[in-house]
Each structure stands twice: as C-alpha cells, then as structure tokens.
Design a protein around this motif. Structure first.
Motif, PDB file in Angstrom:
ATOM      1  N   GLU A 140      25.590   7.801  -2.987  1.00 54.80           N
ATOM      2  CA  GLU A 140      25.468   6.088  -3.054  1.00 54.80           C
ATOM      3  C   GLU A 140      26.118   5.790  -1.960  1.00 54.80           C
ATOM      4  O   GLU A 140      26.008   4.191  -2.013  1.00 54.80           O
ATOM      5  N   ALA A 141      25.988   5.758  -0.885  1.00 58.82           N
ATOM      6  CA  ALA A 141      26.414   5.246   0.697  1.00 58.82           C
ATOM      7  C   ALA A 141      25.024   5.115   1.170  1.00 58.82           C
ATOM      8  O   ALA A 141      24.774   5.373   1.206  1.00 58.82           O
ATOM      9  N   SER A 145      28.939   0.710   4.138  1.00 63.74           N
ATOM     10  CA  SER A 145      29.980   1.719   2.996  1.00 63.74           C
ATOM     11  C   SER A 145      30.572   1.762   3.965  1.00 63.74           C
ATOM     12  O   SER A 145      30.414   2.422   5.001  1.00 63.74           O
ATOM     13  N   THR A 248      31.283   0.499  -2.099  1.00 64.33           N
ATOM     14  CA  THR A 248      29.322   0.552  -1.301  1.00 64.33           C
ATOM     15  C   THR A 248      29.244  -0.967  -0.455  1.00 64.33           C
ATOM     16  O   THR A 248      27.749  -1.193  -0.161  1.00 64.33           O
ATOM     17  N   GLN A 357      27.682  -0.797  -9.923  1.00 54.58           N
ATOM     18  CA  GLN A 357      28.212  -1.314  -8.978  1.00 54.58           C
ATOM     19  C   GLN A 357      28.586  -1.962  -8.767  1.00 54.58           C
ATOM     20  O   GLN A 357      28.211  -3.300  -8.692  1.00 54.58           O
TER      21      GLN A 357
END
Length: 410
Positions: A140-141, A145, A248, A357
């Motif tokens: 998810e990076a 981020s 993020t 997120q």
C-alpha cells in the motif's frame, strides 16, 4: 587483460610493431595506471603488472553501486529534489537503526518478483536505498508515503506461516492452498494464481538452502520446524527489513487532512530532535508548522502569548472520529445503508466487506443488513474478507473474535 594474465601477471613491456597494437598497449598502460591508483594492480617493474585478485569483484561492486546512485538521483530529480551523493546510504542488508522518510522510488529487485527495493528520502538528511523488502509489507506504500524501515522482524514472513499452516502431514500442496484461498476470498486483487506462485517461488528458494524438498509438481516436503528454519535462513542472509507504513498520505495531503495524521502525532509528541535541518527533514519541519497553524485555525490548538502551543485534549482521537464520521457519511450515500460510529468498549459484528484508507490509518468496513461501521483494520482479519467477524473496540484498536473462538492475536 584478465583473460590474458598468467597467474594474474600481465607483461606489456614490448611495444607491438603495428599501429593498432601500439594504440591498444597505450590504452592498457593508462588503464593499468588507473587500477594501480585504485589499489587493484601493482607494477613490479616497467611494463610488468600484477592484477589484484579483488579486481573483478571490486569493479563489479563499483559498477552496481554507480547504477544504484544513478537510480537514486533519477528518483530525486523526478521529485524536483537534488541531494549530494555523499549523503546517499546504500544498505546491503536491513538498516541496523530505523530509517524514517518518504518513498521516492519503489521497484522490483529481482526478476522473480520476490523482493522490492525502496528509495527513501530520510528525515535524517540522507537518501536511503534498501533492497530485499517483502512486497507484501509495502503493497500500500506509494510514492510520497511515509515509512519506517528497521531491523528484521523476528516473527518471520507471512508466506512462511501460511505454508506451515496449509501443510498436512509434513506436505504442502499448492493446489490445496489455491482451493482454500479461493474459498476464503483472501486475495483482494483476485490474482489467486499469482498469490500461490509467490509461495512456490519462496519454496524454490528455500529448497536451494536444503530446508524443503520438492516431491513432485504439486507436493513439497516441509519440516516440522519449517518456520523457524526459514526465519533463521533469512537472518543468515541479513534478514529482510521490517517496514511500517506511517502514512499513505504525502506531506501536502496531511497538512490539509481532517483526520489524525503522522504530522499530528509528531506535533503532540513534540518530536523534532530527529529532524535534520536539510532535505526532507527540513520539509517535515515546515509541514509541521503549517499543520500546527491549521489546527490553531480550526480550534484544535491554541497559541499562547509566550509562543507556546497547546493542543486539544485527546486530539488524535478527536481528529480520527471526525474523519471516520465524514467518510462514513460519504460511504453511506454510496451504499444507501446508514453508517453508525462505534464507541470504545462496544462489540462490533458483521461481514468484513472491504477497507478504507484514511489519513488516520486503514479501516475495516463491517456491514450488517441494516447498517455498517468503520473500525481500525488489523492484518489478522485480512484472510476473513467476505466473512462474518466480531470484536471489541478498545483504545483505538479491536480485539477480534471469530464466533465463540478465543480472541485472535495480532
């Protein structure tokens, strides 16, 4: 010259008669002089040179290092930044001390897709190149981020734990793993074949180390202490870095966010001593000041006459609740199902249908037929996507339970 040297000795004392040979000898002498300056060749007499046994590996390492430096410079230029190469830190293994910074590059380290490389612009004024990172840890990076990269996690790889749990009678079958993954819907991307292939690649790597044995195309022999031996194998190779995604959201999005950001946690904690007044460290200082002014403007902080700034009590929880309420209302409009916020100490139950997120972090969406809610996500429930879950909200986290089973550890 390496191919022509005898026992690493090269004789270039005699000048050839033809012009091409003379030109080649001149080039060799110039190159030998350079290698001599680098300590990789020694002249024992006029035209009689000994090549160091370290010549080839040293030059290869230098070439790889130069390629890495060019990659880091390219990533920085794409961000509109310039850094002195002397400030570059190239890590051959996981950093001994944690590195905090923003991701400016993320790419595969190998052709098999088992490892990633991150280039991180650190708050310590240095730009870090860290290879050998587990792709799952940084899925998810994104560029921008904020991450923390530290020493290896002693808990081992999630893929190793999955293999050990699937194995029956000391045998792991990829086809069995595929069936279970599809049944549980545990792969959000839907690439089940790729998911299983990554586990097989891991086993192939461990088979070369003598830890596992391939029986046939669909069977692998797994020892009882598989997870321990696999972790020890990684530790022997320096171990994979442990990566935490701190946010993020990049700095600009954090400054204007209505939720609890990484900048807010630093402001409340008063952490500034680790920020080097240069590069990304200086950018974080400036972003913290802008975020502080925004909090003051919206009544969440107060600047006193002496210049001291105090923050609202329970600021982080307040900002998080505010963002969750907003996102919940937006999702409710899309789902046509009411959103309900949960209080601390309350039991939450329903179907885990997805994640959201937020600047405050990652949240799980738990739905019932007549309502849904958002609760802090934890890796332990990832494999229960699409299934009924239950847990108790406690202090900004959730103690998950599955039916009457004991609480899940995370």
């Amino acid at each position: 010259m390496l191919a022509e040297a005898e026992d690493r000795f090269l004789d270039v004392r005699h000048e050839p008669d033809d012009p091409r040979g003379q030109a080649d000898r001149t080039l060799r002498l110039r190159r030998l002089g350079k290698l001599g300056d680098m300590g990789l060749a020694t002249e024992h007499g006029p035209g009689l040179w000994e090549l160091s046994e370290r010549l080839e590996p040293t030059l290869r390492e230098m070439g790889e290092r130069n390629d890495i430096i060019r990659t880091m410079q390219k990533a920085l230029r794409a961000e509109g930044a310039e850094r002195d190469p002397m400030s570059f830190a190239i890590h051959d293994a996981a950093p001994a001390t944690p590195v905090v910074g923003r991701v400016i590059d993320k790419h595969l380290s190998d052709e098999l897709g088992e490892e990633l490389t991150l280039v991180v612009d650190g708050i310590d004024g240095r730009t870090h190149h860290v290879a050998g990172i587990d792709p799952v840890r940084v899925a998810e990076a994104r560029i921008g981020s904020i991450v923390e990269i530290g020493p290896p996690d002693s808990a081992g790889r999630p893929s190793d734990r999955a293999i050990a749990s699937i194995a029956e009678g000391g045998v792991y079958r990829p086809s069995r793993h595929l069936e279970q993954a599809r049944f549980e819907g545990r792969v959000p991307s839907g690439d089940y074949d790729g998911f299983i292939a990554s586990h097989v690649r891991r086993l192939e790597a461990l088979s070369r180390a003598g830890i596992v044995e391939r029986i046939d195309v669909d069977q692998w022999r797994i020892p009882e202490d598989f997870a321990i031996r696999a972790a020890a194998h990684d530790a022997g190779r320096g171990g994979r870095a442990n990566v935490r995604i701190l946010s993020t959201f990049d700095l600009d999005r954090q400054i204007g966010a209505d939720g609890a950001t990484w900048l807010d946690r630093r402001l409340v904690g008063g952490a500034v001593s680790d920020l080097v007044p240069a590069g990304f460290g200086e950018q974080v200082r400036e972003a913290m000041e802008q975020r502080r002014e925004r909090l003051i403007g919206q009544g969440d902080a107060t600047r006193h006459q002496d210049g001291r700034v105090s923050y609202r009590r329970n600021l982080i929880a307040t900002l998080q609740d505010r963002e969750v309420a907003r996102v919940g209302a937006e999702l409710a409009a899309m789902k046509s199902v009411p959103f309900r916020a949960v209080a601390d100490g309350e039991m939450v139950s329903g179907m885990f249908t997805g994640t959201a997120q937020l600047s405050s972090g990652k949240f799980a969406i738990v739905e019932k037929s007549h309502e849904f809610t958002l609760v802090p996500w934890r890796p332990v429930i990832e494999r229960h996507l699409g299934r009924e879950v239950a847990g108790v909200v406690q202090g900004g986290s959730v103690s998950w339970q599955m039916g009457r089973q004991r609480g899940l550890e995370f």
